[in-house]
Design an enzyme around this catalytic site. Structure first.
Site, PDB file in Angstrom:
ATOM      1  N   CYS A 166      31.444  43.997  30.747  1.00 13.15           N
ATOM      2  CA  CYS A 166      31.611  43.778  32.188  1.00 13.15           C
ATOM      3  C   CYS A 166      30.661  44.666  32.977  1.00 13.15           C
ATOM      4  O   CYS A 166      30.623  45.875  32.771  1.00 13.15           O
ATOM      5  CB  CYS A 166      33.056  44.083  32.580  1.00 13.15           C
ATOM      6  SG  CYS A 166      33.294  44.173  34.361  1.00 13.15           S
ATOM      7  N   CYS A 199      32.748  47.447  35.059  1.00 13.34           N
ATOM      8  CA  CYS A 199      33.580  48.484  34.437  1.00 13.34           C
ATOM      9  C   CYS A 199      32.863  49.837  34.465  1.00 13.34           C
ATOM     10  O   CYS A 199      31.632  49.906  34.430  1.00 13.34           O
ATOM     11  CB  CYS A 199      33.910  48.095  32.992  1.00 13.34           C
ATOM     12  SG  CYS A 199      35.366  47.041  32.845  1.00 13.34           S
ATOM     13  N   HIS A 206      39.769  46.829  34.305  1.00 12.30           N
ATOM     14  CA  HIS A 206      39.242  45.467  34.244  1.00 12.30           C
ATOM     15  C   HIS A 206      40.356  44.415  34.305  1.00 12.30           C
ATOM     16  O   HIS A 206      40.129  43.286  34.730  1.00 12.30           O
ATOM     17  CB  HIS A 206      38.445  45.316  32.941  1.00 12.30           C
ATOM     18  CG  HIS A 206      37.727  44.023  32.808  1.00 12.30           C
ATOM     19  ND1 HIS A 206      36.536  43.770  33.454  1.00 12.30           N
ATOM     20  CD2 HIS A 206      38.043  42.887  32.121  1.00 12.30           C
ATOM     21  CE1 HIS A 206      36.140  42.535  33.148  1.00 12.30           C
ATOM     22  NE2 HIS A 206      37.042  41.985  32.352  1.00 12.30           N
ATOM     23  N   ASN A 242      36.310  37.459  47.128  1.00 13.06           N
ATOM     24  CA  ASN A 242      36.264  36.116  46.591  1.00 13.06           C
ATOM     25  C   ASN A 242      36.947  36.206  45.247  1.00 13.06           C
ATOM     26  O   ASN A 242      36.439  36.879  44.363  1.00 13.06           O
ATOM     27  CB  ASN A 242      34.789  35.768  46.383  1.00 13.06           C
ATOM     28  CG  ASN A 242      34.473  34.381  46.792  1.00 13.06           C
ATOM     29  OD1 ASN A 242      35.273  33.711  47.423  1.00 13.06           O
ATOM     30  ND2 ASN A 242      33.296  33.943  46.422  1.00 13.06           N
ATOM     31  N   HIS A 276      36.800  41.250  37.022  1.00 11.30           N
ATOM     32  CA  HIS A 276      37.055  42.655  37.358  1.00 11.30           C
ATOM     33  C   HIS A 276      37.360  42.724  38.867  1.00 11.30           C
ATOM     34  O   HIS A 276      36.614  42.172  39.672  1.00 11.30           O
ATOM     35  CB  HIS A 276      35.820  43.499  37.017  1.00 11.30           C
ATOM     36  CG  HIS A 276      36.095  44.961  37.071  1.00 11.30           C
ATOM     37  ND1 HIS A 276      36.095  45.771  35.953  1.00 11.30           N
ATOM     38  CD2 HIS A 276      36.433  45.771  38.104  1.00 11.30           C
ATOM     39  CE1 HIS A 276      36.402  47.005  36.312  1.00 11.30           C
ATOM     40  NE2 HIS A 276      36.607  47.021  37.619  1.00 11.30           N
ATOM     41  N   GLN A 312      33.362  42.381  48.396  1.00  9.85           N
ATOM     42  CA  GLN A 312      31.984  42.561  48.850  1.00  9.85           C
ATOM     43  C   GLN A 312      31.950  42.929  50.331  1.00  9.85           C
ATOM     44  O   GLN A 312      32.916  42.715  51.057  1.00  9.85           O
ATOM     45  CB  GLN A 312      31.202  41.265  48.665  1.00  9.85           C
ATOM     46  CG  GLN A 312      31.084  40.812  47.226  1.00  9.85           C
ATOM     47  CD  GLN A 312      30.053  39.693  47.090  1.00  9.85           C
ATOM     48  OE1 GLN A 312      28.977  39.731  47.706  1.00  9.85           O
ATOM     49  NE2 GLN A 312      30.366  38.695  46.297  1.00  9.85           N
TER      50      GLN A 312
HETATM   51  P1  H2U Z   1      31.197  37.653  43.058  1.00 12.99           P
HETATM   52  O1  H2U Z   1      32.377  38.014  43.920  1.00 12.99           O
HETATM   53  O2  H2U Z   1      30.436  36.514  43.608  1.00 12.99           O
HETATM   54  O3  H2U Z   1      31.505  37.534  41.629  1.00 12.99           O
HETATM   55  O4  H2U Z   1      30.234  38.898  43.272  1.00 12.99           O
HETATM   56  C1  H2U Z   1      29.771  39.779  42.345  1.00 12.99           C
HETATM   57  C2  H2U Z   1      28.525  40.351  42.966  1.00 12.99           C
HETATM   58  O5  H2U Z   1      28.002  41.339  42.102  1.00 12.99           O
HETATM   59  C3  H2U Z   1      27.437  39.302  43.171  1.00 12.99           C
HETATM   60  O6  H2U Z   1      27.147  39.215  44.535  1.00 12.99           O
HETATM   61  C4  H2U Z   1      26.607  41.327  42.185  1.00 12.99           C
HETATM   62  C5  H2U Z   1      26.258  39.861  42.372  1.00 12.99           C
HETATM   63  O7  H2U Z   1      25.054  39.736  43.094  1.00 12.99           O
HETATM   64  N1  H2U Z   1      26.064  41.909  40.979  1.00 12.99           N
HETATM   65  C6  H2U Z   1      25.337  43.080  41.050  1.00 12.99           C
HETATM   66  O8  H2U Z   1      25.089  43.591  42.148  1.00 12.99           O
HETATM   67  N2  H2U Z   1      24.856  43.652  39.900  1.00 12.99           N
HETATM   68  C7  H2U Z   1      25.044  43.134  38.665  1.00 12.99           C
HETATM   69  O9  H2U Z   1      24.623  43.714  37.693  1.00 12.99           O
HETATM   70  C8  H2U Z   1      25.768  41.863  38.494  1.00 12.99           C
HETATM   71  C9  H2U Z   1      26.296  41.220  39.732  1.00 12.99           C
HETATM   72 ZN    ZN Z   2      35.344  45.291  34.110  1.00 16.90          ZN
END
Ligand code: H2U
Ligand code: ZN
Length: 350
Positions: free
Chosen positions: A52, A55, A117, A157, A168, A172
């Site tokens: 993940c 995590c 997680h 979301n 996890h 945002q």
């Molecule tokens: P979601 O709620 O859409 O799953 O958002 C996870 C966010 O995490 C997504 O906007 C960011 C993605 O751009 N992300 C990172 O900033 N770094 C990462 O390594 C993976 C995902």
């Molecule tokens: Zn996690």
């Protein structure tokens, strides 16, 4: 012909906050439902998932390692929809009434709600949820000090069905130069209401709802959770303050605890409804940070969950909804009653 009553007859309801209407068809919801009510895919997740990217201690996609955080953790979104160094400019293709494009600057951050997680907000302990609310408050205060940031959208979301990429627990923040459309619309409505009535739309609204009681699901000293009169999604809810509050920066330590309390109650009843981790998009609308005075504005949180009848049967906003306007069958009053009738402890803890 009998006289018109909300519970029985097709009608349209006005959303005083957005200015839009929703078509309500309660006679259809009276069809007895004899289909199955499937339970959701309640996969058991590990407390720590080495794969993940949220995590503690793990590497994100770009190679940055997360610290061994103990409660919440916030970082700049590695793939943010907005960036700080966009060059300023506009494009109009030679016809400015028809073609408008404006550059936009902003900051996107990701907030991990917990190092665990396997948890989600309703399964977290109250003090841990308080830390999330406290962090939201700090983020609002910090970002509001930046000159080029005029609006801060805090949201979550949740669930694969909502396009969430990782179970996890996380949310945002998108902070930007411009006030986005949904918020603009609500501001226009609230300011117009204030001009006409010399009072705050959402405070008048919540006070009347507290008298009527038909759509209230929970309340505590500071906040109310209800299914709005104008709800579009079958189990849409809002959290509203009981007194004038424009933004998280105004929260006292009691408000933080009370917010955590109502968030936990609301998300537990959502999970209990179909005995599944209930998907939704939720977010806080609050005072823009453009230093303007919005006298009619009241902060609030929207919860837009897509599920209709079971863990797998969702409401589709298609057809008439896409071409005409939103429509629902079950009335907001019936939804509120169903949510109120649910156990107040999380189904997984039984
Ligand atoms: P979601 O709620 O859409 O799953 O958002 C996870 C966010 O995490 C997504 O906007 C960011 C993605 O751009 N992300 C990172 O900033 N770094 C990462 O390594 C993976 C995902
Ligand atoms: Zn996690």
């Amino acid at each position: 012909m009998s006289s018109f009553i909300l519970e029985d007859h097709p009608h349209r309801r006005y959303n005083a906050l957005s200015g839009e209407w929703v078509l309500v068809s309660p006679h259809r919801a009276k069809r007895p439902w004899q289909g199955q009510v499937e339970k959701g895919g309640n996969e058991d997740r590990p407390e720590y998932d080495p794969k993940c990217y949220l995590c503690p201690g793990n590497d994100r996609i770009n190679g940055t390692a997360n610290p061994e955080y103990k409660d919440t953790y916030v970082f700049q979104n590695d793939f943010g929809a907005l960036i700080t160094d966009t060059p300023s400019g506009t494009v109009d293709e030679g016809m400015p009434d028809l073609f408008k494009a404006e550059s936009e600057k902003g900051i996107c951050r990701v907030i991990c709600f917990s190092p665990r997680h396997d948890l989600t907000l309703p399964e977290m302990e109250l003090p841990a949820i308080e830390k999330v609310v406290q962090l939201w408050k700090e983020q609002y205060e910090e970002l509001s000090k930046l000159d080029f940031i005029n609006h801060i959208q805090i949201f979550e979301n949740k669930g694969a069905v909502m396009g969430c990429s990782n179970p996890h627990p996380h949310g945002q923040i998108w902070a930007q130069q411009t006030i986005p459309g949904e918020v603009q619309q609500e501001l226009i409505q609230q300011e117009a209401y204030f001009k006409k009535n010399k009072s705050i739309l959402l405070l008048d609204y919540v006070n009347r709802e507290l008298e009527l009681k038909t759509r209230i699901v929970f309340e505590n000293e500071s906040f109310v959770a209800l299914v709005p009169f104008w709800a579009t999604w079958p189990f849409e809810m809002m959290i509203l303050p009981k007194r004038k509050l424009q933004h998280l920066g105004e929260f006292t330590s009691e408000d933080i605890s009370n917010y955590a309390d109502i968030l936990k109650k609301l998300t537990i009843c959502y999970d209990n409804l179909f005995e599944t981790s209930f998907p939704y998009s939720a977010g806080i609308h609050q005072l823009p940070t453009d230093d303007k005075n919005y006298v009619g504005l009241q902060m609030h949180m929207h919860f837009y969950p897509p599920l209709l009848r079971s863990a797998t049967v969702k409401k589709f906003m298609v057809g008439y909804e896409m071409l005409g306007e939103a429509q629902r069958d079950i009335t907001p009053e019936t939804s509120a009653q169903r949510l109120r009738d649910l156990p107040t402890t999380h189904y997984k803890s039984n």
